[in-house]
Design a protein around this motif. Structure first.
Motif, PDB file in Angstrom:
ATOM      1  N   GLY A   1      -2.489  -2.177  -8.800  1.00  0.00           N
ATOM      2  CA  GLY A   1      -3.157  -0.898  -8.578  1.00  0.00           C
ATOM      3  C   GLY A   1      -2.160   0.212  -8.284  1.00  0.00           C
ATOM      4  N   ALA A   2      -1.147  -0.105  -7.460  1.00  0.00           N
ATOM      5  CA  ALA A   2      -0.106   0.885  -7.168  1.00  0.00           C
ATOM      6  C   ALA A   2       0.664   1.246  -8.428  1.00  0.00           C
ATOM      7  CB  ALA A   2       0.840   0.324  -6.106  1.00  0.00           C
TER       8      ALA A   2
ATOM      9  N   TYR B   1       1.582   3.232  -3.269  1.00  0.00           N
ATOM     10  CA  TYR B   1       0.626   4.146  -3.891  1.00  0.00           C
ATOM     11  C   TYR B   1       1.094   5.591  -3.694  1.00  0.00           C
ATOM     12  CZ  TYR B   1      -2.931   0.567  -4.744  1.00  0.00           C
ATOM     13  OH  TYR B   1      -3.632  -0.512  -5.225  1.00  0.00           O
TER      14      TYR B   1
ATOM     15  N   GLY C   1      -5.995   5.531   1.771  1.00  0.00           N
ATOM     16  CA  GLY C   1      -5.114   4.549   2.376  1.00  0.00           C
ATOM     17  C   GLY C   1      -5.681   3.853   3.594  1.00  0.00           C
TER      18      GLY C   1
ATOM     19  N   MET D   1      -1.437   3.600 -10.549  1.00  0.00           N
ATOM     20  CA  MET D   1      -1.511   4.938  -9.969  1.00  0.00           C
ATOM     21  C   MET D   1      -0.194   5.692 -10.143  1.00  0.00           C
ATOM     22  SD  MET D   1      -4.561   5.385  -8.855  1.00  0.00           S
ATOM     23  CE  MET D   1      -4.272   6.871  -7.901  1.00  0.00           C
ATOM     24  N   GLN D   2       0.932   4.977  -9.988  1.00  0.00           N
ATOM     25  CA  GLN D   2       2.216   5.648 -10.128  1.00  0.00           C
ATOM     26  C   GLN D   2       2.473   6.092 -11.567  1.00  0.00           C
ATOM     27  OE1 GLN D   2       4.119   6.748  -7.969  1.00  0.00           O
ATOM     28  NE2 GLN D   2       3.612   5.667  -6.076  1.00  0.00           N
TER      29      GLN D   2
ATOM     30  N   ILE E   1       0.833  -1.202   0.000  1.00  0.00           N
ATOM     31  CA  ILE E   1       0.000   0.000   0.000  1.00  0.00           C
ATOM     32  C   ILE E   1       0.867   1.251   0.000  1.00  0.00           C
ATOM     33  CG2 ILE E   1      -1.690   1.313   1.372  1.00  0.00           C
ATOM     34  CD1 ILE E   1      -2.899  -1.343   2.249  1.00  0.00           C
TER      35      ILE E   1
ATOM     36  N   TRP F   1      -2.949   9.812  -2.861  1.00  0.00           N
ATOM     37  CA  TRP F   1      -3.973   8.764  -2.869  1.00  0.00           C
ATOM     38  C   TRP F   1      -4.044   8.095  -1.499  1.00  0.00           C
ATOM     39  CZ3 TRP F   1      -4.732   3.703  -1.882  1.00  0.00           C
ATOM     40  CH2 TRP F   1      -5.854   3.084  -2.431  1.00  0.00           C
ATOM     41  N   ARG F   2      -2.877   7.860  -0.867  1.00  0.00           N
ATOM     42  CA  ARG F   2      -2.875   7.206   0.440  1.00  0.00           C
ATOM     43  C   ARG F   2      -3.563   8.075   1.487  1.00  0.00           C
ATOM     44  NH1 ARG F   2       2.616   6.479  -0.559  1.00  0.00           N
ATOM     45  NH2 ARG F   2       3.120   7.726   1.292  1.00  0.00           N
TER      46      ARG F   2
END
Length: 257
Positions: free
Chosen positions: A44-45, A12, A21, A48-49, A9, A16-17
């Motif tokens: 997912g991470a 991310y 998060g 997003m990155q 997690i 977003w966190r």
């Protein structure tokens, strides 16, 4: 698994966190995530990155992805094992004859006979689909005979090694190669004895001594998983740099009123 998911997690983006998060962590704590859930969190991470301009985070995600991919690929590759024996020429005057000895004992016909011995039957698939000469050349590439540096002057110590996908067959093949060398030593001695006056007769000369018998390898010599992981890690960092450069080269999107 929860610990791994919780660590992923952190990959991310920070924004977003801050927003989602805690909800995702709570969801992980209330469930028992499996490998599929871990994969979903990781991908997912990554997605997003790729949408955020933060290079350090992007480099971290892609390098971890490359490292993981390299490790996975190393497990998918067929392992190969190397068996090695250490031998000694007891007569230093025959050291110069070693290349001739090897050529005579391990010629094309000899190697073809070794690989087709019933207890070995090496390269069965290759022999069905490839000319025998090419398979023999592959066997030569998997075989190593080399002098050991630093051996005493009066003796010549050398190794016989063979690499194969089956560790037991690798060991048996080295034994077969040593047997071929032992059979050929009589001819070499007889050929050289004519030039060595005052020496022992060919019948009494024993040139080859096995110092260490063929080993049964416990771990594969290939693939090198550390090298695979390092390659994947480097590829991930390189890809992150390429993405960052591509982003900088793109013209800014004009803001519409």
């Amino acid at each position: 698994m929860k610990l791994l998911t919780g660590w992923l997690i952190r990959l991310y983006p920070a924004a977003w966190r801050q927003r989602y998060g805690e909800e995702l962590r709570a969801l992980v704590e209330d469930s028992s995530p499996g490998w599929l859930a871990v994969f979903d969190v990781f991908t997912g991470a990554l997605r997003m990155q790729l949408k955020t301009p933060s290079f350090p985070a992007l480099a971290l995600v892609l390098s971890v992805a490359g490292l993981s991919t390299g490790l996975l690929v190393s497990f998918l590759v067929t392992p190969r094992y190397t068996s090695t024996a250490v031998l000694r020429l007891t007569r230093s005057e025959f050291r110069s004859s070693l290349p001739q000895w090897q050529s005579s004992a391990l010629n094309r016909k000899s190697l073809a006979d070794v690989m087709q011995e019933p207890e070995l039957s090496l390269y069965p698939t290759e022999r069905k689909n490839t000319p025998l000469e090419d398979v023999v050349e592959s066997m030569r590439n998997d075989m190593r005979i080399a002098l050991v540096p630093g051996a005493p002057e009066k003796t010549s110590v050398f190794t016989v090694a063979f690499t194969y996908r089956d560790r037991a067959l690798a060991q048996k093949t080295v034994q077969a190669l040593i047997a071929r060398l032992s059979e050929a030593q009589i001819d070499i001695v007889r050929a050289s004895a004519r030039q060595l006056s005052g020496r022992d007769s060919a019948e009494n000369a024993q040139l080859l001594e096995v110092l260490d018998p063929p080993s049964l390898p416990a771990t594969p010599a290939w693939p090198n998983r550390v090298a695979f992981m390092a390659t994947g890690f480097g590829a991930g960092v390189a890809f992150a740099v390429a993405v960052a450069l591509f982003r900088r080269s793109r013209p800014a999107t004009p803001i519409r009123a």
